[in-house]
Design a protein around this motif. Structure first.
Motif, PDB file in Angstrom:
ATOM      1  N   ILE A  17       0.863  -1.189   0.000  1.00 31.92           N
ATOM      2  CA  ILE A  17       0.000   0.000   0.000  1.00 31.92           C
ATOM      3  C   ILE A  17       0.893   1.230   0.000  1.00 31.92           C
ATOM      4  O   ILE A  17       1.879   1.291   0.742  1.00 31.92           O
ATOM      5  N   ALA A  18       0.547   2.209  -0.821  1.00 35.15           N
ATOM      6  CA  ALA A  18       1.337   3.439  -0.886  1.00 35.15           C
ATOM      7  C   ALA A  18       0.404   4.617  -1.125  1.00 35.15           C
ATOM      8  O   ALA A  18      -0.636   4.494  -1.789  1.00 35.15           O
ATOM      9  N   SER A  19       0.809   5.775  -0.594  1.00 35.61           N
ATOM     10  CA  SER A  19      -0.043   6.961  -0.697  1.00 35.61           C
ATOM     11  C   SER A  19       0.828   8.209  -0.668  1.00 35.61           C
ATOM     12  O   SER A  19       1.848   8.253   0.031  1.00 35.61           O
ATOM     13  N   VAL A  20       0.413   9.214  -1.417  1.00 33.44           N
ATOM     14  CA  VAL A  20       1.114  10.497  -1.395  1.00 33.44           C
ATOM     15  C   VAL A  20       0.109  11.596  -1.716  1.00 33.44           C
ATOM     16  O   VAL A  20      -0.810  11.406  -2.507  1.00 33.44           O
ATOM     17  N   GLY A  21       0.272  12.743  -1.065  1.00 28.01           N
ATOM     18  CA  GLY A  21      -0.612  13.874  -1.332  1.00 28.01           C
ATOM     19  C   GLY A  21      -1.919  13.812  -0.564  1.00 28.01           C
ATOM     20  O   GLY A  21      -2.040  13.122   0.451  1.00 28.01           O
ATOM     21  N   ARG A  22      -2.909  14.516  -1.073  1.00 24.08           N
ATOM     22  CA  ARG A  22      -4.186  14.677  -0.377  1.00 24.08           C
ATOM     23  C   ARG A  22      -5.158  13.546  -0.699  1.00 24.08           C
ATOM     24  O   ARG A  22      -5.150  12.996  -1.799  1.00 24.08           O
ATOM     25  N   SER A  23      -6.005  13.233   0.270  1.00 24.69           N
ATOM     26  CA  SER A  23      -7.118  12.313   0.038  1.00 24.69           C
ATOM     27  C   SER A  23      -8.393  13.125  -0.135  1.00 24.69           C
ATOM     28  O   SER A  23      -8.450  14.322   0.188  1.00 24.69           O
ATOM     29  N   VAL A  24      -9.444  12.474  -0.629  1.00 28.35           N
ATOM     30  CA  VAL A  24     -10.729  13.145  -0.809  1.00 28.35           C
ATOM     31  C   VAL A  24     -11.257  13.652   0.526  1.00 28.35           C
ATOM     32  O   VAL A  24     -11.772  14.776   0.632  1.00 28.35           O
ATOM     33  N   GLU A  25     -11.112  12.834   1.586  1.00 31.64           N
ATOM     34  CA  GLU A  25     -11.631  13.227   2.901  1.00 31.64           C
ATOM     35  C   GLU A  25     -10.921  14.470   3.436  1.00 31.64           C
ATOM     36  O   GLU A  25     -11.550  15.345   4.039  1.00 31.64           O
ATOM     37  N   GLU A  26      -9.595  14.547   3.232  1.00 33.34           N
ATOM     38  CA  GLU A  26      -8.847  15.725   3.690  1.00 33.34           C
ATOM     39  C   GLU A  26      -9.333  16.993   2.996  1.00 33.34           C
ATOM     40  O   GLU A  26      -9.498  18.041   3.626  1.00 33.34           O
ATOM     41  N   LEU A  27      -9.541  16.896   1.706  1.00 33.07           N
ATOM     42  CA  LEU A  27      -9.994  18.066   0.945  1.00 33.07           C
ATOM     43  C   LEU A  27     -11.404  18.476   1.352  1.00 33.07           C
ATOM     44  O   LEU A  27     -11.704  19.664   1.496  1.00 33.07           O
ATOM     45  N   GLN A  28     -12.271  17.488   1.563  1.00 35.46           N
ATOM     46  CA  GLN A  28     -13.633  17.804   1.997  1.00 35.46           C
ATOM     47  C   GLN A  28     -13.642  18.436   3.378  1.00 35.46           C
ATOM     48  O   GLN A  28     -14.447  19.331   3.661  1.00 35.46           O
ATOM     49  N   ALA A  29     -12.722  17.989   4.257  1.00 30.04           N
ATOM     50  CA  ALA A  29     -12.634  18.584   5.597  1.00 30.04           C
ATOM     51  C   ALA A  29     -12.216  20.047   5.529  1.00 30.04           C
ATOM     52  O   ALA A  29     -12.528  20.835   6.436  1.00 30.04           O
TER      53      ALA A  29
END
Length: 458
Positions: A323-335
């Protein structure tokens, strides 16, 4: 960094032993036990030596002198003119003067008093590799739903170990975007990993007649062969003389630093787990940032646009699958009040599944790439674009793919650019192009809108 090496070494050994079992056939459980006892320590050591050689090689090529000591003490000049470092070795004591000091002493597993740690039975994450070297347990209970615990859970479950994770679902892998967290929970079910959300009343160590520890949760009782406590980490900031020299601390013994990684004492910097960074990639970038600011300030101004504390530091998990992730998630932007296109906002999401590519199917076929993009309106006649602000991946090779993903996010690349860039055929990197195509097809602001519907990951 050391815990990263542990899980990578164990994971590599598990993959090779599992592949050998598959080629031999027969009773998989018996084959695993036999090969584990015969080969695990050797395979683990090979992986650890390779990773240590990488670090030593970089230091040597960069002309860095390495001093291994029993104790290191600092005598800091509060005005930042000249600091002193005392290195105590078995036969000698060395003292160095330095205008600048960078502290990167890492962290260690938290060992709370209410956990009755017991050798080879109730252990922490630094002890698990030596314990596994004595044999593969039939069952293991992992207390904590963080990165290290979940990595070991999936790796051990893949070779037939019965795994239980004790963690409430709302506290499980909270650092992940929702889509990855839900996919990981689904993968736990596929690996027959039990998620226990009950509160733990107590843990009892094994006795001479029954060596298995006991975990009591209300009316439920568990007796695994092995208990791994993975409930956070404490910074290695003691015994350096920092408190006596006026260095300020944050929680859990972490050293407090500013955006440039400098402490409240001039010329004293800190990076990595000792400040609570948590990610090896963040620690490495922190080192680069400090080095550039001290020795190449012009390069820092021209090249470095974001430091290691930004959202552009990749998160990589050595789970199965990766699993890998970078940058913003949808939930972060909605918050933050930024809406998706479904609610009239500028955020558009696109997906590409591994099984859409021949190369993806050959690598197992499970997994997906999610790209989160933000529509940017064109000004003064310029064309509007969709800037990539987040990339999230689950599947074989995710930790390799995220390097390109991080570059796309860091350089504010647009989906239009990726869509119109030729990618090497029959490679997993084409997933980025497919996901960007999906973003543009899902965007009402794009001429590609409505060409095809989103194929959500299953």
């Amino acid at each position: 960094m050391r815990c990263v090496r542990f899980i990578q070494a164990v994971r590599e050994a598990v993959k090779r032993i599992g592949a050998t079992c598959d080629s031999l056939g027969g009773n998989r459980r018996l084959q695993l036990q036999r090969l584990w006892e015969k080969n695990f320590l050797t395979l683990r050591s090979e992986a650890e030596v390779a990773q240590a050689a990488e670090s030593r090689g970089r230091l040597q090529r960069s002309g860095v002198d390495l001093y291994i000591s029993d104790k290191t003490a600092l005598d800091l000049d509060t005005e930042g003119r000249s600091h002193k470092v005392t290195v105590t070795r078995p036969k000698t004591t060395l003292q160095f003067g330095a205008r600048n000091i960078c502290i990167a002493t890492g962290s260690r597993p938290n060992r709370p008093a209410h956990i009755p740690f017991q050798k080879d039975r109730i252990i922490d994450s630094t002890e698990i590799t030596s314990t596994l070297g004595k044999g593969l347990p039939k069952t293991i209970a992992i207390i904590g739903g963080g990165i290290i615990g979940v990595e070991y859970a999936t790796v051990l479950a893949s070779v037939g170990v019965g795994v239980s994770i004790f963690c409430k679902k709302e506290r499980f892998m909270v650092m992940l975007p929702r889509i990855l967290r839900e996919s990981l929970l689904s993968q736990l079910n596929n690996l027959h990993i039990l998620l226990v959300e009950d509160d733990i009343d107590y843990i009892e160590p094994g006795d001479p007649e029954d060596l298995r520890p006991t975990i009591r949760c209300g009316k439920r009782q568990f007796k695994p062969e092995l208990v791994l406590y993975s409930g956070g980490r404490d910074a290695n900031s003691e015994d350096l003389g920092l408190e006596e020299n006026g260095v300020e601390f944050a929680k859990y013994g972490r050293i407090a630093v500013d955006q440039d990684y400098m402490t409240n004492v001039k010329g004293v910097f800190a990076i990595g787990d000792v400040i609570g960074g948590g990610l090896a990639s963040a620690a490495a970038q922190g080192g680069r940032t400090v080095s550039c600011s001290l020795f190449a300030p012009a390069a820092e101004e021209e090249v470095i646009e974001a430091d290691a504390l930004s959202d552009n530091v990749p998160l990589t998990l050595w789970t199965i699958p990766e699993i890998a992730s970078v940058g913003r998630s949808v939930e972060e932007l909605q918050a933050k009040g930024i809406k998706t296109v479904a609610d009239g906002g500028p955020i558009v999401v696109g997906y590409a599944r591994f099984d859409e590519l021949a190369r993806g199917r050959l690598s197992g076929g499970q997994g997906f790439v999610q790209i989160v993009a933000q529509h940017i309106r064109g000004l003064k006649g310029r064309q509007s674009v969709h800037r990539i602000v987040g990339i999230h991946i689950i599947g074989t090779g995710a930790n390799e793919l995220i390097a390109l993903g991080g570059l796309l996010v860091h350089t504010k690349t647009t989906c239009e650019t990726v869509t119109n860039t030729p990618f090497a055929a029959v490679t997993l990197t084409q997933l980025f192009q497919l996901a960007c195509d999906d973003v543009l097809c899902n965007s009402p602001y794009s001429s590609m809108s409505k060409l095809r519907s989103t194929r959500m990951p299953v």
